[in-house]
Motif scaffolding. Structure first.
Motif, PDB file in Angstrom:
ATOM      1  N   LYS A   5       0.507  -1.243  -0.213  1.00  0.00           N
ATOM      2  CA  LYS A   5       0.385   0.254   0.307  1.00  0.00           C
ATOM      3  C   LYS A   5       1.034   1.252  -0.362  1.00  0.00           C
ATOM      4  O   LYS A   5       1.724   1.308   0.636  1.00  0.00           O
ATOM      5  N   CYS A   7       0.874   5.102   0.441  1.00  0.00           N
ATOM      6  CA  CYS A   7      -0.027   6.030   1.104  1.00  0.00           C
ATOM      7  C   CYS A   7       0.072   7.417   1.238  1.00  0.00           C
ATOM      8  O   CYS A   7       1.364   7.769   0.688  1.00  0.00           O
ATOM      9  N   ILE A  29      -5.591  10.003   2.336  1.00  0.00           N
ATOM     10  CA  ILE A  29      -5.366  11.209   2.879  1.00  0.00           C
ATOM     11  C   ILE A  29      -6.955  11.688   3.614  1.00  0.00           C
ATOM     12  O   ILE A  29      -6.288  13.009   2.965  1.00  0.00           O
ATOM     13  N   SER A  34      -3.677  17.086   7.790  1.00  0.00           N
ATOM     14  CA  SER A  34      -2.767  16.583   7.034  1.00  0.00           C
ATOM     15  C   SER A  34      -1.919  17.262   5.531  1.00  0.00           C
ATOM     16  O   SER A  34      -2.840  17.791   5.363  1.00  0.00           O
ATOM     17  N   ARG A  36      -0.631  15.353   3.404  1.00  0.00           N
ATOM     18  CA  ARG A  36      -1.574  14.992   2.205  1.00  0.00           C
ATOM     19  C   ARG A  36      -3.013  15.123   1.825  1.00  0.00           C
ATOM     20  O   ARG A  36      -3.338  14.031   1.620  1.00  0.00           O
ATOM     21  N   GLN A  82      -9.349   2.488   5.851  1.00  0.00           N
ATOM     22  CA  GLN A  82      -8.628   2.813   6.900  1.00  0.00           C
ATOM     23  C   GLN A  82      -8.632   3.559   8.079  1.00  0.00           C
ATOM     24  O   GLN A  82      -9.005   5.006   7.979  1.00  0.00           O
ATOM     25  N   HIS A  84      -8.176   5.295  11.747  1.00  0.00           N
ATOM     26  CA  HIS A  84      -6.573   5.827  12.045  1.00  0.00           C
ATOM     27  C   HIS A  84      -6.226   6.940  13.327  1.00  0.00           C
ATOM     28  O   HIS A  84      -4.915   7.008  13.761  1.00  0.00           O
ATOM     29  N   ASP A 132       0.957   0.667  13.708  1.00  0.00           N
ATOM     30  CA  ASP A 132       2.046   2.209  12.818  1.00  0.00           C
ATOM     31  C   ASP A 132       3.049   2.887  13.834  1.00  0.00           C
ATOM     32  O   ASP A 132       2.697   2.281  15.133  1.00  0.00           O
ATOM     33  N   GLY A 140       0.067  10.226  11.447  1.00  0.00           N
ATOM     34  CA  GLY A 140       0.537   9.860  10.662  1.00  0.00           C
ATOM     35  C   GLY A 140       1.626   9.790   9.470  1.00  0.00           C
ATOM     36  O   GLY A 140       2.007  11.778  10.174  1.00  0.00           O
ATOM     37  N   GLY A 141       2.567   8.710   8.747  1.00  0.00           N
ATOM     38  CA  GLY A 141       3.202   9.601   7.734  1.00  0.00           C
ATOM     39  C   GLY A 141       4.431  10.512   8.366  1.00  0.00           C
ATOM     40  O   GLY A 141       4.824  11.129   8.503  1.00  0.00           O
ATOM     41  N   GLY A 143       7.481   9.002   8.999  1.00  0.00           N
ATOM     42  CA  GLY A 143       8.989   8.488   8.829  1.00  0.00           C
ATOM     43  C   GLY A 143       9.651   7.643  10.131  1.00  0.00           C
ATOM     44  O   GLY A 143      10.851   7.408  10.100  1.00  0.00           O
ATOM     45  N   GLY A 164       4.882   2.572   8.890  1.00  0.00           N
ATOM     46  CA  GLY A 164       5.949   3.420   9.780  1.00  0.00           C
ATOM     47  C   GLY A 164       7.706   3.444   9.178  1.00  0.00           C
ATOM     48  O   GLY A 164       8.235   2.698   9.448  1.00  0.00           O
ATOM     49  N   GLY A 165       7.376   4.277   9.068  1.00  0.00           N
ATOM     50  CA  GLY A 165       9.393   4.526   8.063  1.00  0.00           C
ATOM     51  C   GLY A 165       9.486   3.877   7.464  1.00  0.00           C
ATOM     52  O   GLY A 165      10.844   3.891   7.037  1.00  0.00           O
ATOM     53  N   ASP A 184       3.033  -1.047   4.174  1.00  0.00           N
ATOM     54  CA  ASP A 184       2.331   0.224   3.930  1.00  0.00           C
ATOM     55  C   ASP A 184       3.508   1.641   3.636  1.00  0.00           C
ATOM     56  O   ASP A 184       4.060   1.335   4.633  1.00  0.00           O
ATOM     57  N   SER A 186       4.631   5.836   3.390  1.00  0.00           N
ATOM     58  CA  SER A 186       4.218   7.279   2.528  1.00  0.00           C
ATOM     59  C   SER A 186       5.902   7.697   2.807  1.00  0.00           C
ATOM     60  O   SER A 186       6.431   8.109   1.770  1.00  0.00           O
ATOM     61  N   SER A 187       6.156   8.294   3.808  1.00  0.00           N
ATOM     62  CA  SER A 187       7.201   9.489   4.007  1.00  0.00           C
ATOM     63  C   SER A 187       9.052   9.208   3.551  1.00  0.00           C
ATOM     64  O   SER A 187       9.258  10.013   2.863  1.00  0.00           O
TER      65      SER A 187
HETATM   66  O1  LIG Z   1       0.215  10.419   6.135  1.00  0.00           O
HETATM   67  C1  LIG Z   1      -0.732  11.647   6.804  1.00  0.00           C
HETATM   68  O2  LIG Z   1      -0.250  12.467   6.547  1.00  0.00           O
HETATM   69  C2  LIG Z   1      -1.381  10.927   7.750  1.00  0.00           C
HETATM   70  C3  LIG Z   1      -2.398  12.037   8.471  1.00  0.00           C
HETATM   71  C4  LIG Z   1      -3.392  11.307   9.050  1.00  0.00           C
HETATM   72  C5  LIG Z   1      -3.571   9.823   9.285  1.00  0.00           C
HETATM   73  C6  LIG Z   1      -2.533   9.396   9.040  1.00  0.00           C
HETATM   74  C7  LIG Z   1      -1.731   9.547   7.828  1.00  0.00           C
HETATM   75  N1  LIG Z   1      -1.038   8.752   7.286  1.00  0.00           N
HETATM   76  C8  LIG Z   1      -1.105   7.105   7.294  1.00  0.00           C
HETATM   77  C9  LIG Z   1      -0.755   5.923   6.631  1.00  0.00           C
HETATM   78  O3  LIG Z   1      -0.925   4.930   6.696  1.00  0.00           O
HETATM   79  C10 LIG Z   1       1.301   6.436   6.631  1.00  0.00           C
HETATM   80  O4  LIG Z   1       0.951   5.699   5.564  1.00  0.00           O
HETATM   81  C11 LIG Z   1       1.222   5.511   7.722  1.00  0.00           C
HETATM   82  O5  LIG Z   1       1.199   6.240   8.926  1.00  0.00           O
HETATM   83  C12 LIG Z   1       2.992   5.220   7.361  1.00  0.00           C
HETATM   84  O6  LIG Z   1       3.867   6.091   7.043  1.00  0.00           O
HETATM   85  P1  LIG Z   1       5.299   6.678   7.288  1.00  0.00           P
HETATM   86  O7  LIG Z   1       6.195   7.192   8.674  1.00  0.00           O
HETATM   87  O8  LIG Z   1       5.146   8.350   6.667  1.00  0.00           O
HETATM   88  O9  LIG Z   1       5.872   5.395   6.002  1.00  0.00           O
END
Ligand SMILES: O=C(O)c1ccccc1NCC(=O)[C@H](O)[C@H](O)COP(=O)(O)O
Length: 220
Positions: A5, A7, A29, A34, A36, A82, A84, A132, A140-141, A143, A164-165, A184, A186-187
């Motif tokens: 996934k 995100c 999101i 956020s 995002r 999802q 969260h 996460d 979230g997001g 890192g 998570g990161g 999953d 994202s950042s």
């Molecule tokens: O990503 C965001 O900005 C966010 C904001 C509020 C709630 C959830 C959010 N993200 C959820 C996700 O599923 C992200 O992919 C997850 O937190 C992992 O993020 P990362 O650590 O940056 O890979």
């Protein structure tokens, strides 16, 4: 097969390319605070432009009302949600009962391994879990990574995503320690929040090739 996934999709062309590269799920999101955040109209437009591939389209919500979740899912054409924030098992049950064809994922922000004890009541009322990292200010997001070693024996009675990161450099190490059904990110594959770095996404899928060819947990 390992689910992947990606995100925080905010742009149609990035969504298209990320699906082409191999993502099995895209996350949008729906949390306005956020960087995002994408509106239901924008999500609908991104989805409209995706190639015809079987991809789960997940709206990420945090402490939203049931009505808002339902409206967004129906308007945008999402196939998963999802949750969260601090959604209770009862709220998750209501979401799943109301949106019967929609995959319901409960995200848990793991501050310490003691948080894993809170999972049990969710197991019956959602389709999957997502673990996460915990951050005091961000939902979230972030890192931030989880303690993978502490999750080596984690085998919940339902499918789960590791979040998570994660990034192209650490995903191999993460998957050598834990055995999730999906990951999953994202950042770790972004230039800035919501702006994915497609070279990094390509590098991620290159590194994941062995996991698609061989089931996780088997010797490569
Ligand atoms: O990503 C965001 O900005 C966010 C904001 C509020 C709630 C959830 C959010 N993200 C959820 C996700 O599923 C992200 O992919 C997850 O937190 C992992 O993020 P990362 O650590 O940056 O890979």
């Amino acid at each position: 097969m390992l689910r992947v996934k990606i995100c925080g999709i905010t742009q149609p062309e990035q969504g298209r390319e990320i699906v082409r590269l191999g993502a099995t799920a895209l996350g949008f999101i729906c949390v306005e605070a956020s960087p995002r955040y994408v509106s239901p109209e924008k999500i609908r437009e991104i989805i409209r432009q995706l190639p015809p591939k079987p991809v789960t389209l997940i709206g990420v919500f945090a402490n939203a009302t049931l009505d808002r979740i339902i409206d967004t899912v129906k308007f945008a054409g999402l196939t998963g949600v999802q949750l969260h924030g601090d959604e209770s098992p009862e709220f998750c049950r209501q979401v799943r009962a109301t949106l019967a064809q929609v995959e319901t994922i409960k995200a848990l922000r793991v501050k310490t391994t003691a948080a894993l004890a809170t999972i049990a009541p969710y197991a019956e009322v959602v389709d999957a879990l997502l673990l996460d990292a915990y951050h005091p200010q961000q939902l979230g997001g972030t890192g931030k990574t989880l303690d993978w070693q502490a999750l080596q024996q984690f085998r919940p009675p339902l499918p789960w995503f590791l979040a998570g990161g994660l990034n192209p450099d650490n995903i191999g190490e993460a998957l050598s320690q834990v055995q999730p059904d999906g990951i999953d990110l994202s950042s770790g594959i972004e230039r800035s929040p919501g702006e994915k770095d497609l070279h990094e996404v390509a590098r991620l899928f290159e590194g994941l090739r062995p996991y698609f060819a061989n089931p996780i947990g088997k010797e490569l």
